[in-house]
Write a protein that holds these residues in place. Structure first.
Motif, mmCIF file in Angstrom:
data_model
loop_
_atom_site.group_PDB
_atom_site.id
_atom_site.type_symbol
_atom_site.label_atom_id
_atom_site.label_comp_id
_atom_site.label_asym_id
_atom_site.label_seq_id
_atom_site.Cartn_x
_atom_site.Cartn_y
_atom_site.Cartn_z
ATOM 1 N N GLN A 1 -33.678 11.778 -14.319
ATOM 2 C CA GLN A 1 -34.890 12.064 -13.545
ATOM 3 C C GLN A 1 -35.972 12.640 -14.467
ATOM 4 O OE1 GLN A 1 -35.988 11.938 -9.975
ATOM 5 N NE2 GLN A 1 -37.797 12.283 -11.241
ATOM 6 N N GLU A 2 -35.547 13.552 -15.324
ATOM 7 C CA GLU A 2 -36.484 14.192 -16.243
ATOM 8 C C GLU A 2 -37.066 13.168 -17.216
ATOM 9 O OE1 GLU A 2 -33.509 15.251 -15.351
ATOM 10 O OE2 GLU A 2 -33.485 17.411 -15.009
ATOM 11 N N PRO B 1 -31.269 9.237 -23.024
ATOM 12 C CA PRO B 1 -32.643 9.727 -22.979
ATOM 13 C C PRO B 1 -33.069 10.426 -24.260
ATOM 14 C CG PRO B 1 -31.190 11.290 -21.872
ATOM 15 C CD PRO B 1 -30.316 10.235 -22.493
ATOM 16 N N ARG C 1 -34.458 17.525 -7.654
ATOM 17 C CA ARG C 1 -35.555 16.675 -8.158
ATOM 18 C C ARG C 1 -36.893 17.346 -7.894
ATOM 19 N NH1 ARG C 1 -35.341 11.299 -5.543
ATOM 20 N NH2 ARG C 1 -36.524 10.570 -7.320
ATOM 21 N N SER D 1 -22.144 18.129 -15.353
ATOM 22 C CA SER D 1 -23.290 17.660 -14.564
ATOM 23 C C SER D 1 -22.708 17.172 -13.244
ATOM 24 C CB SER D 1 -24.027 16.525 -15.275
ATOM 25 O OG SER D 1 -23.204 15.386 -15.378
ATOM 26 N N TYR E 1 -25.600 3.682 -6.607
ATOM 27 C CA TYR E 1 -25.437 2.959 -7.857
ATOM 28 C C TYR E 1 -24.015 2.413 -7.957
ATOM 29 C CZ TYR E 1 -23.221 7.401 -8.884
ATOM 30 O OH TYR E 1 -22.408 8.500 -8.832
ATOM 31 N N ASP F 1 -30.868 22.537 -17.349
ATOM 32 C CA ASP F 1 -30.499 22.384 -15.937
ATOM 33 C C ASP F 1 -29.408 23.376 -15.528
ATOM 34 O OD1 ASP F 1 -28.387 21.338 -17.355
ATOM 35 O OD2 ASP F 1 -28.572 19.304 -16.586
ATOM 36 N N ILE G 1 -31.827 7.101 -10.711
ATOM 37 C CA ILE G 1 -32.032 8.093 -11.764
ATOM 38 C C ILE G 1 -30.995 9.206 -11.655
ATOM 39 C CG2 ILE G 1 -34.482 7.757 -12.276
ATOM 40 C CD1 ILE G 1 -33.311 10.070 -9.563
ATOM 41 N N PHE G 2 -29.749 8.801 -11.366
ATOM 42 C CA PHE G 2 -28.704 9.751 -10.976
ATOM 43 C C PHE G 2 -28.012 10.430 -12.146
ATOM 44 C CE2 PHE G 2 -27.295 5.424 -11.317
ATOM 45 C CZ PHE G 2 -26.239 5.537 -12.199
ATOM 46 N N GLN H 1 -29.650 6.872 -4.175
ATOM 47 C CA GLN H 1 -28.834 6.692 -5.381
ATOM 48 C C GLN H 1 -27.500 6.035 -5.043
ATOM 49 O OE1 GLN H 1 -30.387 7.117 -8.252
ATOM 50 N NE2 GLN H 1 -32.139 7.711 -7.004
ATOM 51 N N ARG I 1 -26.957 13.398 -7.959
ATOM 52 C CA ARG I 1 -26.099 12.229 -8.075
ATOM 53 C C ARG I 1 -25.203 11.913 -6.878
ATOM 54 N NH1 ARG I 1 -23.837 10.068 -13.491
ATOM 55 N NH2 ARG I 1 -22.345 8.520 -12.847
ATOM 56 N N THR J 1 -34.950 20.274 -11.592
ATOM 57 C CA THR J 1 -35.648 18.985 -11.709
ATOM 58 C C THR J 1 -34.683 17.805 -11.607
ATOM 59 O OG1 THR J 1 -35.424 19.212 -14.086
ATOM 60 C CG2 THR J 1 -37.530 19.890 -13.120
ATOM 61 N N TYR J 2 -33.382 18.092 -11.704
ATOM 62 C CA TYR J 2 -32.420 16.994 -11.832
ATOM 63 C C TYR J 2 -32.011 16.405 -10.485
ATOM 64 C CZ TYR J 2 -29.076 20.722 -10.693
ATOM 65 O OH TYR J 2 -28.407 21.748 -10.086
ATOM 66 N N CYS J 3 -31.508 15.181 -10.559
ATOM 67 C CA CYS J 3 -30.912 14.510 -9.404
ATOM 68 C C CYS J 3 -29.437 14.885 -9.389
ATOM 69 C CB CYS J 3 -31.061 13.000 -9.570
ATOM 70 S SG CYS J 3 -30.002 12.025 -8.484
ATOM 71 N N LYS K 1 -27.236 12.333 -15.945
ATOM 72 C CA LYS K 1 -27.677 13.590 -16.538
ATOM 73 C C LYS K 1 -28.959 13.379 -17.336
ATOM 74 C CE LYS K 1 -25.902 17.622 -19.008
ATOM 75 N NZ LYS K 1 -24.708 18.317 -19.492
#
Lengths: 440, 507
Positions: free
Chosen positions: A304-305, A56, B307, B460, B349, B432, A298-299, B347, B317, B313-315, A301
């Motif tokens: 998502q942002e 990103p 999120r 993370s 994945y 984060d 969007i998992f 998620q 996972r 704001t982060y996922c 690091k």
């Protein structure tokens, strides 16, 4: 056939010269172990070298990769074996014997200065694999300007033996009599990092790839948008050179699919499509970009942002939909996308100038042969199987052979880099054990 | 031999087109001509890619041919490229501290891509500044230091233990410092692990025993890191025991593997208010202890405190797969219990997680997509019964469920005391809250500070296989300086000009 034997105590063979293989090699070499880094194409660099920017952070991909490629070339502990393939392996952890085939480049690597004059005179033009076939190269070529090693290769299949290159080359490096060579290596451990291929998007006929000039796959788009690509970074339609006003991305082409393709998620596509969409908006704020997705993954690091930024700051539009078909107007080569909007549950269509497909990233087909040579297990999709998915993700069924990067399972660049270091650590453990046994 | 400081500066300037990255905007030939006019510059040229092997040999040729004693490359960022160009200078006999870089890509062609003329003028300015600095540069020698062949691993969870075992396997001494009374970290609280559905405790016990019985590993439980002094190769560590006693030891490298706890969603969806609103971790404990009484209807809510528009704001996972795994475990236990998972984006994945999603559906787990703008509601009724209202995003319908167990999937978050540790180690945290690596793409498990590394959920949110992969990766990164035994360190160091010191804080 010429046979050369390269003996090096305390050495490791790394198969695959992409970012994972390079990282594993550099880690091992930096700590003082000898490494043979084997790559089947004429240059190391792998997939990452083909990318324009990376998410990103939007770092220019080749800009951050090139120093690593050169480090591999210059490192006193690394021997590059480019344009090579593994033919046979015997022995066991701590003591493998590997037979390597070095394909003829028809160029004396010692003499070639990489000046490129030969390619200027070569009359044969063929699609350039590095540019995913949307650019051209000569029959005597380097895959990319930053190739490592910067040595030309004659592609035997397309060369007409006019010998113009030979007459041009001041270094007298062209050698049409070059034969395949066999190199025998003795290594203590082996790391496999063969990366990915793309699912053949032609198999999803409804999207028109291969039939319509303005339907591209994402790696082609990376080359199109790249400053060093065939259009110098100008986003144009391949049918008429026109600047597109509206571009649509289709996610999950052949992935997460129960009908044609593979059932797994490639893990990187949602975010790289987002990156490519931002690049379009950056190049041309007037061009509209739509991403047709099924479920946004969007998992990672910062992912998502990143997607939030694409939507809110760059105006990228995300549509949750199942695209049914892409239809081309044969006169204008404009495209109409038919899709079921799964948020509103209605069938809609949209006229677009360019469609970019994001096909499943699949393990390379060549894994099958390599697995049988190395005695490794492959799973149903052709990924190398790890010994214990929870606690030994890097170990294989053969002690002393380790796996990393995409060939171990779907992952992005940082995950590949971290895992490659992990493979280096496991290989170093094997080497330490072998050394202590020898000392006794 | 004359010292280079006494010689007249003979500066060579190499200006990079970077394909069209720079050359497409900045008029590179014009900058070359300008550079030639600057005092001290005896040679200037442009390169398509100065960092290519051709470019590197051009630098070396230039040094030999024009007898250069200082080199400037005007290209991209020193962060990625300075070591390469410095290396080229050294190989051609110019001390690497006589190399200087001007970043005309990030600061000119990228920042001013719509104003090529101004970008060119700025590139000239930056080159002039680099030349002015170059004339004053002095050659420096880097001191060599010994590296203590031992590592400190902070955190005794699966990441810390994996790193420790791998480093010990390579012959290095390892100290594990764990603040809890026992090793194991988060895995101690988990029941089954996806994707293999193996028992966490069974595997964990085996790994803990391997760590304890390894002669190369010293385990310090109920202990925290109090102070760290020194630098790569020679860190001095002070740790403090729960009883207040301290101990000191020296290590060559430090690994941060402090893990991450889950967010406690107090006040959200009735958590903390109703007994039958619990977190996934609490559910895991109930399943593990065999204490889960048969519920009629379980509702799992995803992205609780994750999120978000602002803040977290982060996922995180792992929560989608954790929910799917636990939903399947409930279904295995009580096939006629209804289990619904209310999610925003699932998620699942990677190679296997979609498969688990499909298996869960086959087992009868129901999935309902909700929108961030229309979050579910949990309402308490009589006899502790809960009602959950949710807007089904795909059907565009309001649904109402009775439920006797609501399970909230909350994100992994940074430890409260992480800030303290980040200050002790002088390594950064990201926005984060997680530890921030040196380079997101290519140095994902290094810190910018040499000799300190990060792995696992301290970096993370991630699951067990992902943590293990990173932990093994760190076992390579940290081993490099320790295997070399000796290191050359940066010759440019800070000095304090005492004239300007106005106050000194007492130590």
């Amino acid at each position: 056939m010429k046979v050369k034997t390269m003996e090096a105590n305390k050495s490791v063979l790394v198969i695959g010269g992409g970012i994972a293989g390079m990282q594993a090699s550099l880690d091992l070499a930096d700590r003082g172990l000898k490494v043979f880094l084997l790559e089947k194409t004429p240059s190391i660099g792998g997939r990452m070298a083909q990318l324009d920017k990376t998410f990103p952070t939007m770092d220019c991909s080749i800009c951050i990769l090139a120093p690593k490629m050169i480090e591999c070339l210059r490192h006193p502990n690394i021997t590059l074996l480019t344009y090579c393939e593994v033919q046979d392996v015997s022995g066991s952890a701590g003591n493998f014997t590997v037979k390597v085939l070095k394909k003829p480049r028809f160029i004396d690597e010692e003499k070639c200065t990489g000046c490129g004059e030969c390619a200027q005179y070569c009359p044969i033009e063929v699609p350039n694999e590095f540019d995913m076939g949307i650019g051209i190269r000569k029959a005597i070529y380097v895959p990319l300007p930053q190739a490592v090693p910067l040595k030309y290769t004659i592609d035997e299949e397309n060369c007409i033996k006019c010998r113009l290159c030979q007459r041009t080359c001041k270094a007298e490096a062209v050698d049409f009599d070059q034969k395949p060579e066999t190199i025998n290596l003795n290594v203590g451990a082996i790391i496999v990092a063969t990366g990915f291929d793309m699912f053949d998007a032609r198999k999803r006929r409804e999207y028109g790839y291969g039939r319509y000039r303005n339907v591209l796959i994402s790696l082609e788009f990376e080359r199109l948008v790249s400053a060093s690509g065939p259009t110098g970074g100008h986003i144009v339609r391949l049918s008429d050179g026109r600047v597109p006003r509206r571009i649509a991305f289709i996610q999950c082409v052949g992935s997460r699919s129960l009908k044609g393709g593979v059932t797994f998620c490639s893990s990187a596509c949602c975010v790289y499509a987002t990156k490519e969409a931002i690049l379009i908006r950056e190049h041309d704020p007037e061009c509209e970009v739509y991403i047709f997705y099924n479920e946004l993954k969007i998992f990672g690091k910062g992912f998502q942002e990143f997607v939030t930024r694409a939507r809110d700051e760059w105006g990228v539009k995300y549509i949750r939909a199942l695209p049914g078909e892409v239809v081309e107007d044969p006169k204008t080569h404009d495209l109409t996308m038919w899709y079921e909007d799964t948020t509103e549950n209605v069938t809609k269509n949209m006229k677009v100038d360019l469609v970019v497909l994001c096909p499943a990233l699949i393990p390379t087909v060549a894994n099958k042969e390599l697995a049988s040579i190395l005695g490794l297990d492959l799973d149903e999709y052709g990924f190398f199987e790890c010994k214990d998915p929870l606690f030994k993700p890097i170990d294989t069924n053969v002690p002393g052979i380790f796996i990393c990067g995409y060939s171990q399972g779907p992952k992005d660049i940082p995950e590949s880099v971290a895992q490659a270091s992990g493979a280096a650590a496991r290989a170093a453990e094997v080497m330490a054990l072998a050394a202590s046994r020898e000392a006794q | 031999m004359k010292r280079v400081e006494e010689e007249t500066p003979r500066i060579g300037v190499f200006i990079c087109h970077c394909g069209i990255n720079i050359g497409g905007i900045v008029n590179v030939p014009e900058v070359v001509e300008y550079a030639k006019t600057l005092p001290g510059v005896v040679y200037a040229e442009d390169n398509l890619y100065t960092c290519s092997s051709v470019g590197i040999s051009k630098i070396k040729e230039g040094i030999a041919k024009h007898n250069l004693n200082r080199v400037i490359v005007a290209s991209c960022t020193p962060r990625t490229h300075e070591p390469l160009f410095r290396g080229a200078c050294e190989e051609a006999g110019v001390n690497k501290y006589l190399f200087e870089m001007a970043n005309i890509r990030d600061q000119c062609s990228w920042a001013h891509m719509h104003e090529p003329e101004k970008a060119t003028e700025k590139a000239k300015d930056l080159v002039r500044m680099a030349v002015a600095k170059s004339r004053l540069l002095k050659s420096l020698e880097e001191p060599e230091i010994d590296v203590t062949p031992s590592a400190l691993v902070i955190g005794g969870g699966i990441s810390g233990m994996t790193t420790a075992l791998c480093l010990a396997g390579q012959g290095f001494k390892v100290y594990i410092v764990e603040k809890e009374p026992e090793l194991g970290g988060m895995l101690r609280h988990l029941y089954k692990l996806y994707p293999t559905m193996q028992d966490a405790s069974e595997r964990l016990n085996h790994i803990v025993n391997s760590v304890k019985s390894d002669k190369g590993i010293e385990v310090l439980t109920s202990t925290v890191v109090k102070q760290v002094k020194g630098f790569i190769g020679n860190f001095e560590v002070t740790v403090q025991k729960a009883n207040g006693g301290t101990a000191n030891f020296g290590v060559g490298t430090i690994i941060v593997a402090t893990g991450a706890p889950i967010f406690e969603p107090v006040g959200m969806y009735g958590y903390g208010e109703y007994d039958n609103v619990i977190t996934q971790l609490q559910l895991e404990q109930l399943l593990k202890d065999g204490q889960l009484k048969k519920p009629k209807s379980v509702i799992m809510i995803q992205c609780v405190g994750a999120r978000e528009k602002e803040g977290r704001t982060y996922c995180s996972r792992i929560c989608c797969m954790t929910a799917i795994k636990n939903a399947m475990l409930i279904k295995d236990l009580y096939p006629d219990t209804d289990v619904h998972i209310l999610f925003r984006q699932l998620q699942t994945y990677g190679e296997h997680y979609e498969e688990h999603y499909r298996t869960a559906q086959d087992k009868g787990v129901k999935f309902i997509k909700y929108l961030q703008e229309k979050p579910p509601e949990v309402i308490s009724g009589k006899n502790g019964k809960l009602t959950v209202n949710v807007h089904h995003a795909l059907l565009d319908e309001e649904l109402k469920f009775g439920s006797d167990l609501v399970v909230l999937s909350t994100p992994l978050i940074q430890h409260e005391d992480a800030k303290k540790l980040s200050q002790i180690l002088k390594v950064p945290l990201g926005s984060d809250g997680f530890f921030f690596e040196a380079h997101v793409k290519l140095r994902p498990i290094d810190f910018a500070t040499d000799g300190i590394y990060v792995c696992g959920t301290a970096h993370s949110p991630k699951d067990t296989p992902e943590s293990v992969s990173q932990a093994l990766g760190v076992a390579s990164r940290a081993a490099i300086p320790m295997a070399l035994k000796r290191l050359r360190t940066e010759a440019i160091t800070a000095v304090v000009n005492e004239t300007y010191v106005v106050a000194v804080e007492p130590a």
